[in-house]
Design an enzyme around this catalytic site. Structure first.
Site, PDB file in Angstrom:
ATOM      1  N   LYS A 178      38.790  33.688  13.607  1.00 20.88           N
ATOM      2  CA  LYS A 178      38.253  32.688  12.439  1.00 20.88           C
ATOM      3  C   LYS A 178      39.115  31.602  12.232  1.00 20.88           C
ATOM      4  CE  LYS A 178      38.401  32.129   8.291  1.00 20.88           C
ATOM      5  NZ  LYS A 178      37.964  30.713   7.730  1.00 20.88           N
ATOM      6  N   CYS A 208      53.722  23.381   8.652  1.00 19.74           N
ATOM      7  CA  CYS A 208      54.727  24.130   8.115  1.00 19.74           C
ATOM      8  C   CYS A 208      56.201  23.857   8.327  1.00 19.74           C
ATOM      9  CB  CYS A 208      54.065  25.578   8.471  1.00 19.74           C
ATOM     10  SG  CYS A 208      54.421  25.783  10.463  1.00 19.74           S
ATOM     11  N   GLU A 246      56.508  25.096  -1.372  1.00 23.72           N
ATOM     12  CA  GLU A 246      55.819  24.224  -0.363  1.00 23.72           C
ATOM     13  C   GLU A 246      54.869  23.545  -0.757  1.00 23.72           C
ATOM     14  OE1 GLU A 246      54.477  24.949   4.348  1.00 23.72           O
ATOM     15  OE2 GLU A 246      53.577  26.534   3.028  1.00 23.72           O
ATOM     16  N   GLU A 277      52.538  34.165  10.651  1.00 27.12           N
ATOM     17  CA  GLU A 277      53.635  32.507  10.557  1.00 27.12           C
ATOM     18  C   GLU A 277      53.062  31.942   9.470  1.00 27.12           C
ATOM     19  OE1 GLU A 277      54.525  29.271  10.351  1.00 27.12           O
ATOM     20  OE2 GLU A 277      53.137  28.724  11.829  1.00 27.12           O
TER      21      GLU A 277
END
Length: 496
Positions: free
Chosen positions: A184, A293, A393, A259
């Site tokens: 997906k 990231c 983040e 991850e």
């Protein structure tokens, strides 16, 4: 001033099947019949529609993958690798077209030659290198060895920031090992994965080996790790969603790799080559509008060089150009309105906390920018390590400078977040480089490199809340296999 290429064309590619997803080799709508608009984040124009799928569609995809599994699993590994090589060739032949699709749905400018064919070829070369080992035995009548076997039907969920490379790495390794997959992609950027899957069919990879189900994360996405017949999962995304994926997998004891996010430090020592470091650090936080990231979002700098570095970083970031995907610029828009608000909110948080806003921090204006989700490259100085902009983040072009007194403080600050994905060190001293390589808590450490890049086949993954497991390395195919121990005894010896 930006330089533009030709005016943008309408998205007109036979690689994009409007309103359809790939299940069992067929392009089908969602069971509900509902769709989601995929928009260009630079203009908010609708690029295409995708099915809004749910658990029924995931069940259909799992069934298709189960039907395809025996023949694909039992196909010899060299033939599987040959098909992946053919897939890479077809992608390379249409590289410009695929790159344009991704640039439009993500909003990024051109990065140069498409890297996906090389990624798939690297994986394809591993397909027939999956080997077991012989085991020592207590007597010569016994023989022991291990087999590496695929899990079966596996699942994957990838985000929107680099859909082509992530799809290639995750799907390529999984099917090279003999698994069949239900993938997906993110609803914001699903068109590149669907295009790559279409070329996989054209390359001869059998129907049902790769299934791409589209939709929202809380609907189609949630149904994949929760499915009892998914035997392994791969997920790339935020730590918050990763926790939910892991919780769903735990209910079925499904192994997975994650991850997740990063808050990557760039540690700058007094002997650093700023001519190399400054452009690299500015690029590292503005590439893909900071939506990476591994972006080096924290500059941990010794005070002896702090003032010069800040001045040069500010000047460099003020040269960054931005605009729609078809312009020759350094940076495009953020992916959507939600992300736009998020980044602007964090800029406000930094201001309110007392950080020094050196440059940027606003929504740019000008022709061609009014409808997009643009934000200026932003530099904060005198950031305290405990501030939210130094710990959380942001996933946008926001760079925080944190001054420190010495190497010990630099290590504490660099390691002082919940993340551990990538770290960079800027120094001319070999001893400093060696010490920092060992002391930094990160899955990748780059010395005089902004993203820990520059190598072929480097395993990629994180420490701490940045996840676990590795992709992209020489063991990436092995990671999609499970180990079986076989012990044999000589039947003639048994009867003696």
């Amino acid at each position: 001033m930006t330089m533009t290429h030709d005016a943008p064309r309408a998205l007109d590619s036979d690689l994009v099947v409007d309103g359809a997803q790939l299940i069992g080799g067929d392009w089908v709508p969602a069971a509900s019949g509902e769709t989601i608009d995929v928009i260009n984040p630079a203009t908010r124009d609708v690029l295409a529609r995708i099915p809004r799928s749910g658990s029924d569609d995931v069940e259909h995809a799992v069934q298709a993958a189960e039907e395809a599994l025996p023949a694909w699993r039992d196909l010899d590994a060299t033939s599987r690798g040959r098909l992946l090589f053919r897939w890479a060739d077809l992608i390379e032949q249409r590289a410009d077209e695929i790159d344009e699709i991704e640039r439009r749905e993500v909003g990024r400018p051109s990065w140069g030659p498409l890297g996906v064919p090389g990624q798939i070829r690297f994986i394809a070369g591993q397909a027939d290198k999956v080997q077991g080992v012989s085991l020592p035995t207590y007597s010569p009548e016994h023989l022991g060895f291990t087999l590496r076997e695929p899990y079966g039907v596996v699942g994957g969920i990838i985000p929107w920031n680099a859909p082509g490379p992530m799809f290639a790495v995750e799907v390529g390794a999984a099917i090279a090992a003999g698994n069949t997959m239900v993938m997906k992609p993110a609803e914001d950027a699903p068109l590149t994965p669907l295009a790559l899957a279409k070329l996989a069919l054209e390359a001869g990879i059998p129907a049902g080996v790769i299934n791409v189900v589209t939709g929202y994360g809380h609907e189609a996405g949630a149904a994949i790790p929760a499915h009892p017949r998914i035997r392994r999962m791969g997920f790339t995304g935020s730590p918050q969603t990763g926790s939910l994926i892991m919780e769903a997998c735990a209910k079925n004891l499904t192994p997975l790799h994650l991850e997740l996010g990063g808050k990557s430090p760039q540690v700058v020592f007094g002997d650093a080559d700023l001519d190399a470091a400054v452009p690299a650090m500015a690029m590292g936080i503005t590439l893909n509008t900071g939506q990476i990231c591994a972006a080096g979002s924290r500059v941990v700098v010794l005070r002896s060089i702090h003032d010069e570095l800040v001045d040069r970083l500010a000047a460099q970031m003020e040269t960054i150009t931005y605009g729609p995907w078809h312009q020759q610029v350094n940076m495009g828009p953020l992916i959507n309105e939600k992300q736009h608000r998020r980044v602007l909110d964090y800029i406000g948080v930094g201001r309110d906390a007392g950080a020094d806003l050196v440059t940027g921090g606003a929504v740019p204006t000008g022709a061609g920018l009014e409808d997009g989700f643009f934000v200026q490259p932003t530099l904060f100085d005198k950031v305290d390590p405990d501030m939210r902009i130094a710990r959380e983040e942001i996933f946008g072009p926001v760079l925080s400078v944190i001054p420190v007194d010495d190497e010990e403080e630099a290590v504490r600050v660099a390691n002082g977040t919940d993340y551990g994905l990538v770290a960079s060190v800027w120094t001319r001293d070999v001893g400093t480089a060696v010490r920092m390589s060992r002391r930094l808590e990160a899955g990748q450490v780059g010395i005089n490199s902004p993203l820990g890049a520059g190598v072929i086949g480097g395993p990629f993954g994180g420490y701490k809340n940045s996840g676990f497991g590795r992709t992209m390395g020489a063991d990436s195919v092995l990671d999609w296999t499970q180990v079986k121990t076989v012990s044999m005894r000589d039947a003639v010896a048994v009867g003696r």
